[in-house]
Design a protein around this motif. Structure first.
Motif: not given
Length: 658
Positions: A352-356, A361, A363-364, A368, A384-385, A388
């Motif tokens: 998720a962090n990598e997608a962010f 967004w 995908q992240a 999450y 984190n969510r 995003a």
């Protein structure tokens, strides 16, 4: 095979993830000559009824793809609703139409046996209930909910609920449904963002008392003009961010209206397809107040709002709300130690962090959400969510981000980023004074961040907004987000209505990706005996399937050349009937594994969702061009239309996920 648990086992597992991912078109049922506006399964699931603009109803054998019966209903305009009457042996069918009429048909003789002409505007929905075998209800655009009694000695209809007494003459009822587990509860969708849940027993008891006091007052109506509904007979539900958005939506000719409401199979949840917005799920058991309803102090007791915990009356909230605005939970000494995620969830979080980081967004958010479902007490995942959501900026994203920030803070009061993002969310939601108060609290709790570039930037934005003479600021001064008074007498809102709105409950889940702006009969439904999935039609000709608990989009299928309006799942099979503008009924089920090609699958779900978000925010001319077949292209999977990197100058306090 004959074991007692066999049927329960079958129904429990009849809709599973592998089946959803293999869902495809089985057949098209042809017979109508106009748009198919309504579908209805019988209780056994061996009959399917459809109603159309051609004023005919057809009863199908869907398992063998056969037309069993076709009859003209006697209506003189489009049919919008069709229902089998419970306990009639599938012999009695009820239809409602745009000619303001409700007709009752005997299918065994193909005759219309009764016609009700009491409504004065289009009839949009019919509702039935097993506990009430001779009774049904209708919702129409005259603002009335009528109740019908088909017993031989009293075939008539009476007004059960008159929305015009609460919302003025311009209100339109659009949809209704009865709780399948407790048939005493009726949900109604109408003009505006509020969904109403009524206790029919209380209305009936109130009517009897009124008739005893004034024998002439209760003739042919359950409503008392002096007091249309008794106290406690109605509960309202609304997505917490929508009331304050109404002036903005109205200025852009964007209409909010509930186009479909339905209960979950166990009767504990209410699903709403909100026209002009998203699909929302409300929990009827564990209710929570909207986070952004700044209610007067008198509305709260000491036990009602307690730092995100369930209160003594079953209502939860996330903020201390006082008459002067916003308060964060006190103190930073109660921080709970952050539990480490198990390795498989840590991997999901890193994905998720990598997608962010790649600005993917959605995908992240989905990753999450997947992790949150497995680790619901991890503050970092919520924080984190929220980041995003704030980056994606789809309709309702800032409010979902606010909810996530509050959850993160309740789990970890020392969550620095969640505190700061909360202030930013309040600002974006136009709660400027509350945002300033929240930012001041943040500076007090985290003095080392008080003069960071992020704080300074938000401080400037807030102060500029406070001195702005914008219309939104004037709306806030005029009494808050709920007390939206209409100017004319015909659409004036009563004091009782405003009280009910101020007591509204918030949603539990939100489902994004579809578009619902063009038709006012678009459905959303639970799919699966345990309501594992949510399905909804869309203006782009597709229908969307989400996982209920994660809210993640898992499947998009092309269901119509123009618009998918109706989706009715089979009561006990993984079998779905859909219809829309095309004059056909389409049947969907899991396709054999040997079928490798499914031309109906929309592979770019992210692109379809982004295009729909843009469509919902387009001006009316752009929507008209889209409806004529001109597609908007050029959207990438990197972010929603209109989004920008607003945090680039704000330092690491908000930008990056943890």
């Amino acid at each position: 095979l004959q074991e007692r648990g066999a049927l329960g086992f079958e129904r429990h597992y009849h809709v599973t993830d592998p089946f959803i991912r293999r869902l495809g078109l089985e057949a098209e049922l042809q017979g109508h000559s106009g748009c198919v506006n309504c579908l209805e399964w019988n209780e056994k699931g061996d009959l399917l009824a459809s109603g159309s603009d051609d004023q005919h109803t057809i009863v199908w054998d869907p398992l063998h793809h056969k037309k069993l019966l076709s009859m003209h209903t006697g209506h003189t305009a489009n049919i919008f609703s069709v229902k089998f009457l419970p306990h009639s042996g599938d012999r009695i069918l009820i239809t409602g139409a745009a000619d303001s009429k409700v007709h009752v048909h005997d299918l065994t003789v193909k005759e219309t046996v009764h016609m009700f002409g009491d409504h004065t505007n289009r009839v949009k929905r019919i509702a039935t209930a097993p506990m009430w075998p001779n009774t049904f209800w209708s919702a129409a655009e005259d603002g009335l909910i009528r109740q019908y009694d088909l017993r031989e000695n009293s075939k008539r209809s009476e007004v059960l609920i008159d929305l015009t007494e609460y919302c003025g003459q311009l209100v339109e009822a659009k949809c209704l449904t009865v709780n399948p587990q407790d048939n005493n509860y009726l949900a109604v969708g109408a003009s505006g963002p509020f969904v109403r849940l009524y206790d029919i027993r209380m209305i009936h008891n109130h009517s009897r008392k009124s008739m005893k006091q004034s024998p002439s007052a209760g003739v042919h109506t359950f409503c008392d003009r002096q007091k249309p509904l008794p106290d406690g007979a109605a509960q309202y539900y609304v997505a917490g961010h929508l009331p304050v958005k109404l002036p903005d939506y109205n200025n852009r000719l964007r209409v909010l209206v509930a186009t479909y409401v339905t209960f979950s199979p166990d009767g504990t949840e209410l699903l709403v397809n909100m026209g002009g917005e998203q699909v929302y799920l409300f929990d009827l058991t564990y209710k929570q107040r909207p986070y952004t309803f700044l209610l007067p102090k008198k509305c709260h007791t000491s036990g009602e709002v307690q730092n995100g915990k369930t209160s003594t009356n079953g209502v939860s909230n996330g903020i201390h709300l006082h008459s002067n605005g916003f308060r964060l939970p006190e103190g930073r000494a109660h921080a709970s130690p952050q539990v480490e995620l198990p390795p498989y969830l840590e991997r999901i979080k890193q994905q998720a962090n990598e997608a962010f980081a790649c600005q993917l967004w959605t995908q992240a958010i989905q990753l999450y959400s997947k992790a949150v479902q497995k680790a619901p007490n991890n503050a970092m995942l919520y924080g984190n969510r929220a980041a995003a959501y704030m980056k994606r900026k789809w309709d309702g994203d800032h409010y979902d981000a606010l909810r996530d920030c509050l959850k993160a803070i309740s789990l970890n009061p020392c969550h620095l980023k969640a505190h700061f993002r909360l202030a930013r969310c309040l600002f974006e939601l136009k709660y400027v004074a509350e945002a300033l108060e929240c930012l001041d609290d943040f500076k007090g709790k985290f003095p080392e961040q008080a003069h960071s570039s992020a704080c300074d930037a938000l401080d400037r934005d807030i102060n500029a907004a406070l001195f702005s003479k914008s219309d939104n600021a004037e709306d806030k001064k005029g009494g808050g987000p709920i007390r939206l008074r209409a100017t004319g007498r015909k659409d004036s809102i009563s004091e009782d209505e405003m009280v009910l709105r101020e007591r509204s409950y918030d949603y539990k889940f939100r489902y994004c990706g579809h578009c619902n702006t063009t038709t006012d009969i678009k459905e959303a439904n639970f799919f699966g005996s345990n309501a594992q999935y949510i399905v909804s039609g869309s203006d782009d000709g597709s229908f969307f399937i989400w996982e209920k608990e994660t809210t993640n989009l898992v499947r998009v299928l092309q269901g119509d050349e123009s618009i998918v309006n109706c989706l009715q799942p089979h009561p006990s099979y993984c079998f779905l009937a859909t219809s829309g503008i095309d004059p056909v009924v389409r049947l969907w089920n899991p396709r054999p594994e040997s079928e490798t090609l499914n031309g109906r699958v929309v592979l770019d779900m992210e692109g379809a969702s982004q295009a729909n978000q843009r469509r919902m925010n387009a001006d009316p001319l752009e929507v008209m061009l889209l409806n004529m077949g001109y597609r908007i292209t050029g959207l990438t999977s990197g972010g929603a239309a209109g989004s920008d990197d607003e945090d680039s100058s704000e330092g690491q306090v908000q930008c990056r996920p943890s």
